[in-house]
Motif scaffolding. Structure first.
Motif, PDB file in Angstrom:
ATOM      1  N   TYR A 101       0.841  -1.199   0.000  1.00 45.64           N
ATOM      2  CA  TYR A 101       0.000   0.000   0.000  1.00 45.64           C
ATOM      3  C   TYR A 101       0.881   1.256   0.000  1.00 45.64           C
ATOM      4  O   TYR A 101       1.926   1.280   0.642  1.00 45.64           O
ATOM      5  CB  TYR A 101      -0.857   0.075   1.269  1.00 45.64           C
ATOM      6  CG  TYR A 101      -1.718  -1.124   1.555  1.00 45.64           C
ATOM      7  CD1 TYR A 101      -1.173  -2.280   2.115  1.00 45.64           C
ATOM      8  CD2 TYR A 101      -3.088  -1.094   1.301  1.00 45.64           C
ATOM      9  CE1 TYR A 101      -1.965  -3.371   2.401  1.00 45.64           C
ATOM     10  CE2 TYR A 101      -3.884  -2.188   1.594  1.00 45.64           C
ATOM     11  CZ  TYR A 101      -3.316  -3.323   2.144  1.00 45.64           C
ATOM     12  OH  TYR A 101      -4.114  -4.408   2.427  1.00 45.64           O
ATOM     13  N   TYR A 156       0.170   5.082   1.252  1.00 45.30           N
ATOM     14  CA  TYR A 156      -0.737   5.984   1.948  1.00 45.30           C
ATOM     15  C   TYR A 156      -0.138   7.383   1.971  1.00 45.30           C
ATOM     16  O   TYR A 156       1.091   7.555   2.017  1.00 45.30           O
ATOM     17  CB  TYR A 156      -0.962   5.544   3.397  1.00 45.30           C
ATOM     18  CG  TYR A 156      -2.036   4.495   3.603  1.00 45.30           C
ATOM     19  CD1 TYR A 156      -1.751   3.145   3.451  1.00 45.30           C
ATOM     20  CD2 TYR A 156      -3.322   4.861   3.975  1.00 45.30           C
ATOM     21  CE1 TYR A 156      -2.734   2.183   3.660  1.00 45.30           C
ATOM     22  CE2 TYR A 156      -4.312   3.907   4.192  1.00 45.30           C
ATOM     23  CZ  TYR A 156      -4.008   2.562   4.036  1.00 45.30           C
ATOM     24  OH  TYR A 156      -4.983   1.618   4.237  1.00 45.30           O
ATOM     25  N   LEU A 205      -5.441   6.176   1.863  1.00 48.02           N
ATOM     26  CA  LEU A 205      -4.931   5.266   0.851  1.00 48.02           C
ATOM     27  C   LEU A 205      -4.802   5.946  -0.510  1.00 48.02           C
ATOM     28  O   LEU A 205      -5.720   6.629  -0.970  1.00 48.02           O
ATOM     29  CB  LEU A 205      -5.853   4.062   0.715  1.00 48.02           C
ATOM     30  CG  LEU A 205      -5.412   3.014  -0.315  1.00 48.02           C
ATOM     31  CD1 LEU A 205      -4.153   2.295   0.167  1.00 48.02           C
ATOM     32  CD2 LEU A 205      -6.522   2.023  -0.584  1.00 48.02           C
ATOM     33  N   ARG A 209      -3.280   0.391  -3.787  1.00 47.95           N
ATOM     34  CA  ARG A 209      -3.018  -0.934  -3.207  1.00 47.95           C
ATOM     35  C   ARG A 209      -2.639  -1.909  -4.309  1.00 47.95           C
ATOM     36  O   ARG A 209      -3.305  -1.960  -5.351  1.00 47.95           O
ATOM     37  CB  ARG A 209      -4.242  -1.452  -2.468  1.00 47.95           C
ATOM     38  CG  ARG A 209      -4.116  -2.881  -1.966  1.00 47.95           C
ATOM     39  CD  ARG A 209      -5.253  -3.251  -1.022  1.00 47.95           C
ATOM     40  NE  ARG A 209      -6.544  -3.307  -1.687  1.00 47.95           N
ATOM     41  CZ  ARG A 209      -7.134  -4.447  -2.100  1.00 47.95           C
ATOM     42  NH1 ARG A 209      -6.513  -5.600  -1.939  1.00 47.95           N
ATOM     43  NH2 ARG A 209      -8.331  -4.408  -2.646  1.00 47.95           N
ATOM     44  N   ASP A 248      -6.531  -1.360  -6.404  1.00 46.13           N
ATOM     45  CA  ASP A 248      -7.321  -0.218  -5.973  1.00 46.13           C
ATOM     46  C   ASP A 248      -6.473   1.033  -6.129  1.00 46.13           C
ATOM     47  O   ASP A 248      -5.588   1.288  -5.321  1.00 46.13           O
ATOM     48  CB  ASP A 248      -7.785  -0.383  -4.526  1.00 46.13           C
ATOM     49  CG  ASP A 248      -8.718   0.754  -4.083  1.00 46.13           C
ATOM     50  OD1 ASP A 248      -9.245   0.679  -2.954  1.00 46.13           O
ATOM     51  OD2 ASP A 248      -8.912   1.737  -4.838  1.00 46.13           O
ATOM     52  N   GLY A 261      -6.244  -8.947   0.926  1.00 45.22           N
ATOM     53  CA  GLY A 261      -7.271  -8.229   1.675  1.00 45.22           C
ATOM     54  C   GLY A 261      -6.524  -7.261   2.546  1.00 45.22           C
ATOM     55  O   GLY A 261      -5.791  -6.433   2.037  1.00 45.22           O
ATOM     56  N   VAL A 262      -6.625  -7.356   3.828  1.00 41.86           N
ATOM     57  CA  VAL A 262      -5.879  -6.406   4.648  1.00 41.86           C
ATOM     58  C   VAL A 262      -5.075  -7.136   5.697  1.00 41.86           C
ATOM     59  O   VAL A 262      -3.895  -7.387   5.530  1.00 41.86           O
ATOM     60  CB  VAL A 262      -6.790  -5.367   5.298  1.00 41.86           C
ATOM     61  CG1 VAL A 262      -5.959  -4.393   6.125  1.00 41.86           C
ATOM     62  CG2 VAL A 262      -7.561  -4.618   4.257  1.00 41.86           C
ATOM     63  N   LEU A 305      -1.373  -4.183   8.979  1.00 45.26           N
ATOM     64  CA  LEU A 305      -0.447  -3.484   8.110  1.00 45.26           C
ATOM     65  C   LEU A 305       0.823  -3.155   8.860  1.00 45.26           C
ATOM     66  O   LEU A 305       0.786  -2.759  10.026  1.00 45.26           O
ATOM     67  CB  LEU A 305      -1.062  -2.176   7.594  1.00 45.26           C
ATOM     68  CG  LEU A 305      -2.289  -2.266   6.706  1.00 45.26           C
ATOM     69  CD1 LEU A 305      -2.574  -0.912   6.077  1.00 45.26           C
ATOM     70  CD2 LEU A 305      -2.136  -3.320   5.649  1.00 45.26           C
ATOM     71  N   ARG A 322     -13.445  -5.816  12.030  1.00 47.20           N
ATOM     72  CA  ARG A 322     -11.981  -5.815  12.018  1.00 47.20           C
ATOM     73  C   ARG A 322     -11.502  -4.390  12.268  1.00 47.20           C
ATOM     74  O   ARG A 322     -11.722  -3.499  11.429  1.00 47.20           O
ATOM     75  CB  ARG A 322     -11.452  -6.316  10.682  1.00 47.20           C
ATOM     76  CG  ARG A 322     -11.779  -7.775  10.435  1.00 47.20           C
ATOM     77  CD  ARG A 322     -11.267  -8.229   9.073  1.00 47.20           C
ATOM     78  NE  ARG A 322     -11.591  -9.634   8.834  1.00 47.20           N
ATOM     79  CZ  ARG A 322     -10.777 -10.636   9.133  1.00 47.20           C
ATOM     80  NH1 ARG A 322      -9.596 -10.391   9.653  1.00 47.20           N
ATOM     81  NH2 ARG A 322     -11.140 -11.868   8.888  1.00 47.20           N
ATOM     82  N   GLU A 375     -11.303  -1.895   8.835  1.00 42.68           N
ATOM     83  CA  GLU A 375     -11.305  -2.596   7.546  1.00 42.68           C
ATOM     84  C   GLU A 375     -12.742  -2.686   7.077  1.00 42.68           C
ATOM     85  O   GLU A 375     -13.572  -3.343   7.728  1.00 42.68           O
ATOM     86  CB  GLU A 375     -10.698  -3.983   7.706  1.00 42.68           C
ATOM     87  CG  GLU A 375     -10.601  -4.778   6.422  1.00 42.68           C
ATOM     88  CD  GLU A 375      -9.887  -6.113   6.629  1.00 42.68           C
ATOM     89  OE1 GLU A 375      -9.218  -6.272   7.658  1.00 42.68           O
ATOM     90  OE2 GLU A 375     -10.027  -6.983   5.749  1.00 42.68           O
ATOM     91  N   TYR A 429     -16.106  -3.588   4.909  1.00 45.20           N
ATOM     92  CA  TYR A 429     -16.645  -4.786   4.281  1.00 45.20           C
ATOM     93  C   TYR A 429     -17.928  -4.458   3.544  1.00 45.20           C
ATOM     94  O   TYR A 429     -18.661  -3.550   3.914  1.00 45.20           O
ATOM     95  CB  TYR A 429     -16.992  -5.846   5.336  1.00 45.20           C
ATOM     96  CG  TYR A 429     -15.846  -6.721   5.724  1.00 45.20           C
ATOM     97  CD1 TYR A 429     -14.919  -6.282   6.645  1.00 45.20           C
ATOM     98  CD2 TYR A 429     -15.685  -7.972   5.166  1.00 45.20           C
ATOM     99  CE1 TYR A 429     -13.854  -7.069   7.009  1.00 45.20           C
ATOM    100  CE2 TYR A 429     -14.622  -8.780   5.534  1.00 45.20           C
ATOM    101  CZ  TYR A 429     -13.716  -8.325   6.454  1.00 45.20           C
ATOM    102  OH  TYR A 429     -12.672  -9.113   6.807  1.00 45.20           O
ATOM    103  N   SER A 437     -14.084  -8.069   2.041  1.00 45.25           N
ATOM    104  CA  SER A 437     -13.311  -6.922   2.487  1.00 45.25           C
ATOM    105  C   SER A 437     -13.042  -5.966   1.325  1.00 45.25           C
ATOM    106  O   SER A 437     -12.808  -6.394   0.189  1.00 45.25           O
ATOM    107  CB  SER A 437     -11.982  -7.391   3.077  1.00 45.25           C
ATOM    108  OG  SER A 437     -11.138  -6.296   3.327  1.00 45.25           O
ATOM    109  N   LYS A 490      -8.765  -2.493   2.385  1.00 45.66           N
ATOM    110  CA  LYS A 490      -7.984  -1.350   2.823  1.00 45.66           C
ATOM    111  C   LYS A 490      -8.449  -0.934   4.205  1.00 45.66           C
ATOM    112  O   LYS A 490      -9.552  -1.280   4.638  1.00 45.66           O
ATOM    113  CB  LYS A 490      -8.135  -0.189   1.849  1.00 45.66           C
ATOM    114  CG  LYS A 490      -9.532   0.414   1.807  1.00 45.66           C
ATOM    115  CD  LYS A 490      -9.591   1.580   0.849  1.00 45.66           C
ATOM    116  CE  LYS A 490     -10.956   2.244   0.878  1.00 45.66           C
ATOM    117  NZ  LYS A 490     -11.042   3.371  -0.077  1.00 45.66           N
ATOM    118  N   LEU A 491      -7.599  -0.200   4.895  1.00 41.66           N
ATOM    119  CA  LEU A 491      -7.949   0.362   6.189  1.00 41.66           C
ATOM    120  C   LEU A 491      -8.305   1.834   6.026  1.00 41.66           C
ATOM    121  O   LEU A 491      -7.625   2.563   5.304  1.00 41.66           O
ATOM    122  CB  LEU A 491      -6.787   0.245   7.168  1.00 41.66           C
ATOM    123  CG  LEU A 491      -6.331  -1.160   7.550  1.00 41.66           C
ATOM    124  CD1 LEU A 491      -5.281  -1.082   8.658  1.00 41.66           C
ATOM    125  CD2 LEU A 491      -7.495  -2.017   7.980  1.00 41.66           C
TER     126      LEU A 491
END
Lengths: 114, 115
Positions: free
Chosen positions: A33, A35, A45, A48, A56, A99-100, A103, B31, B92, B94, B99, B102-103
């Protein structure tokens, strides 16, 4: 184990000049990522990657920003030309799962545009 | 669009006191992550909360997650100067069980602990 490595740590440029930031993620982390963190704000963000694919990039200002992740490891974020409003910290992060998940962030590259 | 709000944004505490930082978010998620950032440094992962009712503790910090209320708390017990930093929560997002990948971060809470 080495963490996420970024360079340069600091960069000062004149507006309209180009600039590039480099990131090496944690070994084995396929998700990377970029940021953007403005002063006093939380990270936002930009892009990604899952391996070498940008999955993304909806928040990346594509008129002046570009990124690449060749061979699915290191990544480069470029700004050309830089504007005054681009002054910020550019953070690279990686995660172990698609996914995540958690991090892991690098130290960041602080950009000042004069 | 997922929005994450923290409060307070600024917190000045005396050593030895207790306090709580709140993190509210706008859409369903189970999450949530807490990070610490020291001035000029990167973000350090503190807690990973992955289900409703999750509680994690490390030293003087304890984090919890209530997914029904869309709320997480970071409780500080008997604060010490070394806890002075900026604390971020991140969610996170959804949709339909998938998901977003990303955060989304809150604005951060700047904590200063005074003697």
């Amino acid at each position: 184990e080495a963490g996420v490595v970024q360079s340069p740590r600091y960069k000062i440029i004149e507006k309209k000049q180009p600039v590039a930031f480099w990131c090496n993620p944690i070994s084995g982390h396929n998700t990377l990522y970029w940021y953007l963190q403005n002063l006093g704000q939380g990270p936002e963000l930009l892009i990604r990657y899952e391996n070498e694919e940008a999955v993304d990039d909806s928040q990346l200002p594509k008129d002046r920003f570009s990124a690449e992740r060749l061979k699915g490891v290191d990544s480069t974020l470029k700004i050309q030309p830089a504007e005054l409003g681009d002054s910020a910290v550019y953070l690279c992060a990686s995660s172990a799962r698609q996914g995540v998940g958690e991090l892991f962030f690098g130290e960041g590259s602080r950009l000042t545009v004069l | 669009e997922l929005k994450v709000e923290q409060n307070p944004l600024f917190l000045s505490m005396q050593e030895g006191k207790n306090y709580t930082i709140y993190c509210n978010y706008s859409t369903t998620s189970d999450r949530l992550y807490w990070y610490r950032q020291d001035p000029g440094k990167s973000l350090e992962s503190l807690f990973v909360l992955l289900s409703n009712g999750a509680v994690k503790q490390e030293g003087r910090l304890m984090a919890s997650l209530d997914t029904k209320a869309r709320l997480s708390t970071l409780h500080i017990t008997a604060a010490v100067h070394d806890l002075s930093a900026t604390y971020f929560c991140a969610v996170e997002g959804y949709a339909g069980g998938t998901s977003y990948g990303k955060l989304t971060f809150g604005q951060g809470t700047i904590l200063t602990v005074h003697p």
